[in-house]
Design a protein around this motif. Structure first.
Motif, short mmCIF file in Angstrom:
data_model
loop_
_atom_site.label_atom_id
_atom_site.label_comp_id
_atom_site.label_asym_id
_atom_site.label_seq_id
_atom_site.Cartn_x
_atom_site.Cartn_y
_atom_site.Cartn_z
N CYS A 90 71.65 34.58 -43.36
CA CYS A 90 71.63 34.48 -44.63
C CYS A 90 72.57 33.70 -45.32
CB CYS A 90 71.71 36.02 -45.30
SG CYS A 90 71.68 36.00 -47.21
N ALA A 116 65.67 43.46 -43.61
CA ALA A 116 64.68 44.01 -44.75
C ALA A 116 65.40 44.51 -45.91
CB ALA A 116 63.64 44.89 -44.21
N GLN A 117 66.32 45.36 -45.44
CA GLN A 117 67.25 45.92 -46.49
C GLN A 117 68.30 45.19 -47.06
OE1 GLN A 117 70.70 47.08 -46.68
NE2 GLN A 117 70.30 48.10 -48.55
N HIS A 118 68.61 43.82 -46.49
CA HIS A 118 69.74 43.10 -46.80
C HIS A 118 69.08 42.19 -48.13
CE1 HIS A 118 73.14 40.31 -47.05
NE2 HIS A 118 72.05 38.98 -46.78
N ARG A 119 67.85 42.01 -47.73
CA ARG A 119 67.00 41.07 -48.61
C ARG A 119 66.93 41.81 -49.96
NH1 ARG A 119 63.26 36.88 -46.35
NH2 ARG A 119 62.32 37.40 -48.81
N THR A 120 67.00 43.00 -49.94
CA THR A 120 66.88 43.75 -51.43
C THR A 120 68.08 43.78 -52.15
OG1 THR A 120 67.18 46.14 -50.42
CG2 THR A 120 65.04 45.09 -50.66
N VAL A 121 69.08 43.70 -51.61
CA VAL A 121 70.59 43.76 -52.19
C VAL A 121 71.54 42.36 -52.16
CG1 VAL A 121 70.58 46.06 -51.52
CG2 VAL A 121 71.76 44.40 -49.83
N CYS A 122 71.09 41.56 -51.25
CA CYS A 122 71.89 40.20 -51.38
C CYS A 122 71.78 39.61 -52.54
CB CYS A 122 71.25 39.09 -50.28
SG CYS A 122 72.11 37.66 -50.20
N LEU A 169 69.63 36.37 -53.08
CA LEU A 169 68.08 36.58 -53.22
C LEU A 169 67.61 37.55 -54.40
CD1 LEU A 169 67.56 37.55 -49.25
CD2 LEU A 169 66.90 35.45 -50.45
N THR A 170 68.54 38.18 -54.97
CA THR A 170 67.98 38.98 -55.96
C THR A 170 68.55 38.32 -57.28
OG1 THR A 170 70.07 40.47 -56.07
CG2 THR A 170 67.84 41.27 -54.83
#
Length: 117
Positions: free
Chosen positions: A78, A100-106, A109-110
């Motif tokens: 990332c 996949a979980q990291h993509r929701t909290v990074c 990305l958010t």
């Protein structure tokens, strides 16, 4: 005294210059400019490789060898600095889920939510 004779050429001795050659009659030009294929639009189209501002931020690289018994491997990267690697089926599946979980909290990305005042 040595005198050299000219070497005869294979081309005809008496040829007409290019300006004396017969020219084809001029043709009447109608329609599209020369060199444009029929049915092809002549308008300028936008560049298909133009930069739209998007950049890759998170990568998941999975290697699954086709031979039986070979261990798969996964690398999760990332732009926030995350760089994790896992080898083996169980660890690879766990890292895929974690990615996949990291993509929701990074934070990269958010979208940031502005605090209501």
């Amino acid at each position: 005294m040595n005198t050299h004779l000219p070497i005869p050429s294979k081309s005809p001795l008496h040829h007409r210059p290019a300006e004396d050659a017969e020219q084809p009659p001029p043709q009447q030009v109608v329609g599209a400019p020369n060199g444009v294929a029929e049915g092809v639009p002549s308008s300028v189209r936008p560049d298909p490789h133009a930069d739209d501002g998007r950049r890759p931020v998170a990568w998941l690289h999975i290697v699954a060898p086709p031979s039986y018994g070979a261990a798969p491997s996964v690398r999760s990267r990332c732009s926030c600095g995350r760089d994790l690697f896992a080898a083996g089926r169980a660890r690879a599946l766990a890292l895929i889920a974690d990615h996949a979980q990291h993509r929701t909290v990074c934070s990269r990305l958010t979208p940031r939510r502005e605090e209501a005042a």
